[in-house]
Design an enzyme around this catalytic site. Sequence first.
Site, PDB file in Angstrom:
ATOM      1  N   GLU A  95      -4.149 -33.100 -22.614  1.00  9.20           N
ATOM      2  CA  GLU A  95      -3.792 -33.885 -23.684  1.00  9.20           C
ATOM      3  C   GLU A  95      -4.377 -35.312 -23.575  1.00  9.20           C
ATOM      4  O   GLU A  95      -4.267 -35.637 -22.559  1.00  9.20           O
ATOM      5  CB  GLU A  95      -2.269 -33.993 -23.899  1.00  9.20           C
ATOM      6  CG  GLU A  95      -1.936 -34.401 -25.037  1.00  9.20           C
ATOM      7  CD  GLU A  95      -0.166 -34.383 -25.362  1.00  9.20           C
ATOM      8  OE1 GLU A  95       0.489 -33.234 -25.245  1.00  9.20           O
ATOM      9  OE2 GLU A  95       0.334 -35.371 -25.358  1.00  9.20           O
ATOM     10  N   CYS A 336       4.546 -38.033 -23.990  1.00  9.47           N
ATOM     11  CA  CYS A 336       3.314 -37.519 -23.279  1.00  9.47           C
ATOM     12  C   CYS A 336       3.639 -35.940 -22.849  1.00  9.47           C
ATOM     13  O   CYS A 336       4.633 -35.741 -22.091  1.00  9.47           O
ATOM     14  CB  CYS A 336       2.760 -38.340 -21.974  1.00  9.47           C
ATOM     15  SG  CYS A 336       2.548 -37.667 -20.523  1.00  9.47           S
TER      16      CYS A 336
END
Length: 350
Positions: A95, A336
Site C-alpha cells: 500500500e 495504514c
Amino acid sequence: MEKEKPDIRSMTLEELTEELGRLKEPSFRAGQIFQWLHEKMAPDFESMTNLSRDLRRKLEENYQLITLKQADVRISAIDGTRKYLYELPDGNIIESVWMQYKHGNSVCISSQVGCRMGCRFCASTLDGLERGLTASEMLEQIYRIQTDTKERVSNIVVMGTGEPLDNYENLIRFLHLISSEKGLHISLRNITVSTCGLVPQIYRLAKENLPITLALSLHAPNDEKRRELMPIARKYPLEEVLEACDAYFTETGRRISFEYSLVKGVNDNTNEAEELSRLLKGKNCHVNLIPVNPIKEREYRRSSHEEIEAFKNTLEKNGINATVRREMGSDIQGACGQLRRSHLAENRIS
Ligand code: SF4
C-alpha cells in the site's frame, strides 16, 4: 532452477556502468539507461527508444526491470488523498498513499511486505513479516504515483507498512537513488524515515551522512507503557533509544521528530503529557501527535478532540513543540495497512 536476473532498477550509476562494460557497451549508455529508469520512470525496456534494438534485447535477456502493477486505487472525496495498492512481481500486495499539501505532494511508501515489530495498534503487523522490499520496489511506488497523478512528488515519508531500519541496506540504496541528480532528484531534506526504535541501526544511520529526518515512534512516556504497546521496547528501553536519538542529532544536526499515537484511555491523559514533557525536556525535537485510527482487530479507540487538545497544550506549556497530524483520506480506510488487509480478505473470499 533458473537463476534470478539482477534487478537493474536497484543499481547505482556506478554499478550500471560496470554492467555495461561487461556487456561490451560504451559507458555513456549507462547514463542513458539510468535516466530511463529513474528520471523517465520507464516501465519496460521497450520504451527506451534512444537505445538500439539490439541493446534493448540484451538488457531484456540479462536483467529484470521491476515495475509495480496497480491493483487498486481509492480517492478521498474529502481531500483528494489517494491510496494505491500495488502488486509486486511475486504477487504480494503493498500500500502507498499520495497526499496533497500546500507545500507540495507527499507520498507515504511501504518498506516491507508486512512487519515483524508487532506494535499493538497497527494493522500491518497482524500477519507478521513476509519480506523486505528491494530498492526498486520502494522507488516504483513513487514512480507509478507520479506517472498516474502527473504531478511532481516533493516529499516522501517512509512510514507505510514495515520497519524501514529492519530493511537497512535496501533503504539506504533507495535513498541514494531517489535523491540522485540523474533521477527524480528529490531532496533528502524532504524525506522522513520512521523507526520504532532499532537502536544499533539508528547509530549506523547517523554515520551515513544523509540529511533526512528521523521520526521515532515513541507512543508512550515511560517504559512500562511502551512495552505494552510496542514489543520492541522490551529489547531497547527508552533511555537507550533516546541516547541514540541524541547521538543522531549530534552527528547530523537534524532535529528528531517524535511520533506519538494517542489512544483513548491508554496514553492520552494530562499526567502522561507531563511525563512526556519531562522525558523530552531540553531536546531539540518536535512531537507529532497522531489520533490513532481504530482497527477492527484491536480494541483501541481514538482520543476525543478535547483530550487531544489538552495533551498538546500541556506539551506546549512545557516548551515542547507539538502538532496534531491532520487526518488525510479518512473516508478511504485511513489506517495504514487497512486497505491492503481488506483487499486480501475480499480476494480470499472470491
Ligand atoms: S507501527 Fe510500523 S513498526 Fe510497528 S508494527 Fe506497524 S509497521 Fe511495524
